[in-house]
Design an enzyme around this catalytic site. Structure first.
Site, PDB file in Angstrom:
ATOM      1  N   SER A   7     -12.958  -9.956 -19.369  1.00 17.70           N
ATOM      2  CA  SER A   7     -13.209 -10.706 -18.233  1.00 17.70           C
ATOM      3  C   SER A   7     -12.637 -12.000 -18.342  1.00 17.70           C
ATOM      4  O   SER A   7     -12.966 -12.769 -19.131  1.00 17.70           O
ATOM      5  CB  SER A   7     -14.732 -10.738 -17.962  1.00 17.70           C
ATOM      6  OG  SER A   7     -14.903 -11.827 -16.893  1.00 17.70           O
ATOM      7  N   HIS A  32     -10.837  -7.258 -16.324  1.00 18.09           N
ATOM      8  CA  HIS A  32     -11.542  -7.548 -15.535  1.00 18.09           C
ATOM      9  C   HIS A  32     -11.594  -8.780 -14.694  1.00 18.09           C
ATOM     10  O   HIS A  32     -11.536  -9.750 -15.456  1.00 18.09           O
ATOM     11  CB  HIS A  32     -13.177  -7.331 -16.266  1.00 18.09           C
ATOM     12  CG  HIS A  32     -14.215  -7.394 -15.533  1.00 18.09           C
ATOM     13  ND1 HIS A  32     -14.819  -6.022 -15.032  1.00 18.09           N
ATOM     14  CD2 HIS A  32     -15.175  -8.460 -14.994  1.00 18.09           C
ATOM     15  CE1 HIS A  32     -15.837  -6.597 -14.081  1.00 18.09           C
ATOM     16  NE2 HIS A  32     -16.111  -7.911 -14.332  1.00 18.09           N
ATOM     17  N   ASP A  34     -13.208 -11.372 -11.841  1.00 13.37           N
ATOM     18  CA  ASP A  34     -14.521 -11.739 -11.116  1.00 13.37           C
ATOM     19  C   ASP A  34     -14.230 -12.466 -10.185  1.00 13.37           C
ATOM     20  O   ASP A  34     -13.742 -13.405 -10.316  1.00 13.37           O
ATOM     21  CB  ASP A  34     -15.479 -12.339 -12.167  1.00 13.37           C
ATOM     22  CG  ASP A  34     -16.058 -11.468 -13.252  1.00 13.37           C
ATOM     23  OD1 ASP A  34     -16.474 -10.472 -12.814  1.00 13.37           O
ATOM     24  OD2 ASP A  34     -16.149 -11.787 -14.185  1.00 13.37           O
ATOM     25  N   MET A  36     -15.735 -14.509  -6.823  1.00  6.08           N
ATOM     26  CA  MET A  36     -17.073 -14.762  -6.404  1.00  6.08           C
ATOM     27  C   MET A  36     -16.869 -15.611  -5.197  1.00  6.08           C
ATOM     28  O   MET A  36     -15.809 -16.687  -5.298  1.00  6.08           O
ATOM     29  CB  MET A  36     -17.745 -15.762  -7.506  1.00  6.08           C
ATOM     30  CG  MET A  36     -17.823 -14.829  -8.636  1.00  6.08           C
ATOM     31  SD  MET A  36     -18.934 -15.915  -9.973  1.00  6.08           S
ATOM     32  CE  MET A  36     -18.820 -14.738 -11.587  1.00  6.08           C
ATOM     33  N   HIS A  65     -13.803  -7.000  -9.488  1.00  6.41           N
ATOM     34  CA  HIS A  65     -15.141  -7.294  -9.365  1.00  6.41           C
ATOM     35  C   HIS A  65     -15.293  -8.035  -8.199  1.00  6.41           C
ATOM     36  O   HIS A  65     -15.656  -9.153  -8.557  1.00  6.41           O
ATOM     37  CB  HIS A  65     -15.863  -7.408 -10.638  1.00  6.41           C
ATOM     38  CG  HIS A  65     -17.585  -7.469 -10.380  1.00  6.41           C
ATOM     39  ND1 HIS A  65     -18.206  -8.066 -11.642  1.00  6.41           N
ATOM     40  CD2 HIS A  65     -18.322  -6.848  -9.742  1.00  6.41           C
ATOM     41  CE1 HIS A  65     -19.469  -7.919 -11.126  1.00  6.41           C
ATOM     42  NE2 HIS A  65     -19.574  -7.224 -10.146  1.00  6.41           N
ATOM     43  N   MET A  67     -17.678  -9.924  -6.146  1.00  6.25           N
ATOM     44  CA  MET A  67     -19.199 -10.526  -5.944  1.00  6.25           C
ATOM     45  C   MET A  67     -19.161 -11.394  -4.646  1.00  6.25           C
ATOM     46  O   MET A  67     -19.383 -12.751  -4.927  1.00  6.25           O
ATOM     47  CB  MET A  67     -19.688 -11.266  -7.305  1.00  6.25           C
ATOM     48  CG  MET A  67     -19.922 -10.253  -8.266  1.00  6.25           C
ATOM     49  SD  MET A  67     -19.946 -11.263  -9.956  1.00  6.25           S
ATOM     50  CE  MET A  67     -18.207 -11.327 -10.347  1.00  6.25           C
ATOM     51  N   MET A 138     -24.747  -4.191 -13.807  1.00  9.00           N
ATOM     52  CA  MET A 138     -25.115  -5.855 -14.408  1.00  9.00           C
ATOM     53  C   MET A 138     -26.081  -5.898 -15.356  1.00  9.00           C
ATOM     54  O   MET A 138     -27.303  -5.582 -14.987  1.00  9.00           O
ATOM     55  CB  MET A 138     -25.310  -6.684 -12.797  1.00  9.00           C
ATOM     56  CG  MET A 138     -24.090  -6.748 -11.957  1.00  9.00           C
ATOM     57  SD  MET A 138     -22.512  -7.152 -12.628  1.00  9.00           S
ATOM     58  CE  MET A 138     -22.900  -8.605 -13.792  1.00  9.00           C
ATOM     59  N   GLY A 143     -22.692 -14.313 -11.625  1.00  5.97           N
ATOM     60  CA  GLY A 143     -22.493 -15.799 -11.115  1.00  5.97           C
ATOM     61  C   GLY A 143     -21.760 -16.381 -12.311  1.00  5.97           C
ATOM     62  O   GLY A 143     -20.820 -17.132 -12.002  1.00  5.97           O
ATOM     63  N   PHE A 144     -22.044 -16.218 -13.489  1.00  5.41           N
ATOM     64  CA  PHE A 144     -21.635 -16.937 -14.591  1.00  5.41           C
ATOM     65  C   PHE A 144     -21.436 -16.199 -15.675  1.00  5.41           C
ATOM     66  O   PHE A 144     -22.088 -15.111 -16.193  1.00  5.41           O
ATOM     67  CB  PHE A 144     -22.599 -18.319 -14.834  1.00  5.41           C
ATOM     68  CG  PHE A 144     -22.735 -18.897 -13.602  1.00  5.41           C
ATOM     69  CD1 PHE A 144     -22.014 -20.009 -13.416  1.00  5.41           C
ATOM     70  CD2 PHE A 144     -23.836 -18.872 -12.742  1.00  5.41           C
ATOM     71  CE1 PHE A 144     -22.185 -20.683 -12.370  1.00  5.41           C
ATOM     72  CE2 PHE A 144     -23.938 -19.657 -11.818  1.00  5.41           C
ATOM     73  CZ  PHE A 144     -23.053 -20.755 -11.572  1.00  5.41           C
ATOM     74  N   GLY A 145     -20.351 -16.736 -16.735  1.00  6.85           N
ATOM     75  CA  GLY A 145     -20.173 -15.933 -18.020  1.00  6.85           C
ATOM     76  C   GLY A 145     -21.297 -16.667 -18.848  1.00  6.85           C
ATOM     77  O   GLY A 145     -21.611 -17.774 -18.535  1.00  6.85           O
ATOM     78  N   GLY A 146     -21.287 -15.952 -20.017  1.00  5.26           N
ATOM     79  CA  GLY A 146     -21.927 -16.692 -21.129  1.00  5.26           C
ATOM     80  C   GLY A 146     -23.515 -16.411 -21.111  1.00  5.26           C
ATOM     81  O   GLY A 146     -24.116 -17.063 -21.831  1.00  5.26           O
ATOM     82  N   ASP A 171     -21.462  -4.932 -17.586  1.00  7.03           N
ATOM     83  CA  ASP A 171     -20.857  -6.533 -17.508  1.00  7.03           C
ATOM     84  C   ASP A 171     -22.058  -7.520 -17.674  1.00  7.03           C
ATOM     85  O   ASP A 171     -23.131  -7.583 -16.837  1.00  7.03           O
ATOM     86  CB  ASP A 171     -20.472  -6.425 -15.815  1.00  7.03           C
ATOM     87  CG  ASP A 171     -19.495  -7.557 -15.758  1.00  7.03           C
ATOM     88  OD1 ASP A 171     -19.070  -8.264 -16.725  1.00  7.03           O
ATOM     89  OD2 ASP A 171     -19.336  -7.906 -14.575  1.00  7.03           O
ATOM     90  N   GLY A 172     -21.861  -8.231 -18.481  1.00 11.71           N
ATOM     91  CA  GLY A 172     -22.724  -9.479 -18.850  1.00 11.71           C
ATOM     92  C   GLY A 172     -23.182  -9.397 -20.148  1.00 11.71           C
ATOM     93  O   GLY A 172     -24.051  -8.333 -20.531  1.00 11.71           O
ATOM     94  N   GLY A 173     -22.794 -10.544 -21.239  1.00  9.36           N
ATOM     95  CA  GLY A 173     -23.538 -10.572 -22.286  1.00  9.36           C
ATOM     96  C   GLY A 173     -23.345  -9.382 -23.530  1.00  9.36           C
ATOM     97  O   GLY A 173     -23.957  -9.235 -24.411  1.00  9.36           O
ATOM     98  N   GLY A 193     -16.407 -11.214 -21.297  1.00  6.94           N
ATOM     99  CA  GLY A 193     -15.743 -12.276 -21.195  1.00  6.94           C
ATOM    100  C   GLY A 193     -15.717 -13.310 -22.433  1.00  6.94           C
ATOM    101  O   GLY A 193     -14.967 -13.577 -23.073  1.00  6.94           O
ATOM    102  N   SER A 194     -17.035 -14.118 -22.412  1.00  6.25           N
ATOM    103  CA  SER A 194     -17.092 -14.940 -23.599  1.00  6.25           C
ATOM    104  C   SER A 194     -16.962 -14.500 -24.829  1.00  6.25           C
ATOM    105  O   SER A 194     -16.324 -15.412 -25.691  1.00  6.25           O
ATOM    106  CB  SER A 194     -18.405 -16.116 -23.486  1.00  6.25           C
ATOM    107  OG  SER A 194     -19.392 -15.122 -23.176  1.00  6.25           O
TER     108      SER A 194
HETATM  109  C1  DX5 Z   1     -20.948 -12.263 -14.470  1.00  9.43           C
HETATM  110  C2  DX5 Z   1     -19.443 -11.410 -14.352  1.00  9.43           C
HETATM  111  C3  DX5 Z   1     -19.087 -11.027 -15.656  1.00  9.43           C
HETATM  112  C4  DX5 Z   1     -18.813 -12.112 -16.585  1.00  9.43           C
HETATM  113  C5  DX5 Z   1     -19.201 -11.584 -18.110  1.00  9.43           C
HETATM  114  O1  DX5 Z   1     -21.328 -12.602 -13.015  1.00  9.43           O
HETATM  115  O2  DX5 Z   1     -19.229 -10.475 -13.359  1.00  9.43           O
HETATM  116  O3  DX5 Z   1     -17.868 -10.107 -15.545  1.00  9.43           O
HETATM  117  O4  DX5 Z   1     -17.569 -12.809 -16.576  1.00  9.43           O
HETATM  118  O5  DX5 Z   1     -18.955 -12.823 -19.158  1.00  9.43           O
HETATM  119  P1  DX5 Z   1     -20.050 -12.579 -20.428  1.00  9.43           P
HETATM  120  O6  DX5 Z   1     -19.191 -11.615 -20.938  1.00  9.43           O
HETATM  121  O7  DX5 Z   1     -19.426 -13.984 -20.981  1.00  9.43           O
HETATM  122  O8  DX5 Z   1     -21.345 -12.460 -19.985  1.00  9.43           O
HETATM  123 ZN    ZN Z   2     -17.731  -8.928 -13.571  1.00 10.47          ZN
END
Ligand code: DX5
Ligand code: ZN
Length: 217
Positions: A7, A32, A34, A36, A65, A67, A138, A143-146, A171-173, A193-194
């Site tokens: 991501s 991927h 994102d 937003m 994706h 959002m 999800m 909303g945010f990575g990490g 997707d996420g964590g 992502g992170s």
């Molecule tokens: C969150 C995004 C994810 C995000 C994942 O709202 O849709 O795609 O980038 O980031 P990580 O892998 O860091 O949780």
């Molecule tokens: Zn995403």
């Protein structure tokens, strides 16, 4: 086959092209992206122009994706920009609208995904399953990575896997510890992502989550 979708939200946007090339060389299967809008989620990221610029520098399938509120208003722009897969949130679209969107994307050779937030019950997406190629579960509040992976999502994934034969993306964590939970539950695409963009060695990071997913305990 497990697919890894880095991501780009966690990439260094001042050198996005290089980061994407590195992810591609490191073994990414998809990218991927994102999108937003500051309304559906409390963050603003990128629009169709960036997707179109990414299209020029990468051959990987672009997994977009959305959002955003009113995804139908923007879908054509993301198709034109070169997306290969477009995922919309069930919280932003009616089933009747999804049907038209599904036929439109199919005609253009794109895949359609439906995503649901952690708080959205599985029952909400049941009528859409026959219209989509992919379900994006999800595993954080978008909303945010990490953020930290929500393990309770595993049950949702298991239930979807029982009744849906298409792709299930999470997707996420996602990291080397949580990837296994998602894959054991039935996911086959891991968006991360992170964990990938924060790693010194992207190849190793990708290999680790792919293997974490492959080792079914
Ligand atoms: C969150 C995004 C994810 C995000 C994942 O709202 O849709 O795609 O980038 O980031 P990580 O892998 O860091 O949780
Ligand atoms: Zn995403």
């Amino acid at each position: 086959m497990i697919k890894i979708a880095p991501s780009i939200l966690s990439a260094d946007f001042s050198r996005l092209g290089e980061e994407i090339k590195e992810a591609e060389a490191a073994g990414a299967d998809l990218l991927h992206i994102d999108v937003m809008d500051g309304h559906f989620v409390p963050n603003i990221t990128i629009g169709p122009q960036v997707v179109s610029d990414i299209r020029r520098v990468s051959r990987l399938p672009l997994d977009v994706h959305l959002m955003i509120k009113n995804p139908l208003k923007f879908v054509d722009q993301f198709v034109k920009a070169g997306s290969d897969m477009i995922t919309v949130h069930i919280e932003t679209i009616r089933n009747s609208e999804l049907k038209a969107l599904s036929s439109k994307l199919k005609r253009k050779g794109l895949k359609l995904g439906i995503s649901l937030n952690p708080a959205t019950p599985l029952s909400r997406i049941l009528p859409s399953l026959k219209m989509v190629d992919l379900v994006l579960v999800m595993t954080v509040v978008p909303g945010f990575g990490g953020q930290a992976f929500m393990p309770e999502a595993a049950l949702k994934i298991k239930k979807i896997r029982k009744i849906f034969s298409g792709d299930i993306s999470v997707d996420g964590g996602i990291n080397d510890k949580t990837a296994g939970i998602a894959v054991n539950a039935g996911a086959n695409i891991l968006a991360a992502g992170s964990y990938i963009f924060g790693a010194k060695d992207k190849s190793l990071a990708i290999e680790r989550i792919r293997n974490a997913g492959n080792s079914r305990d």
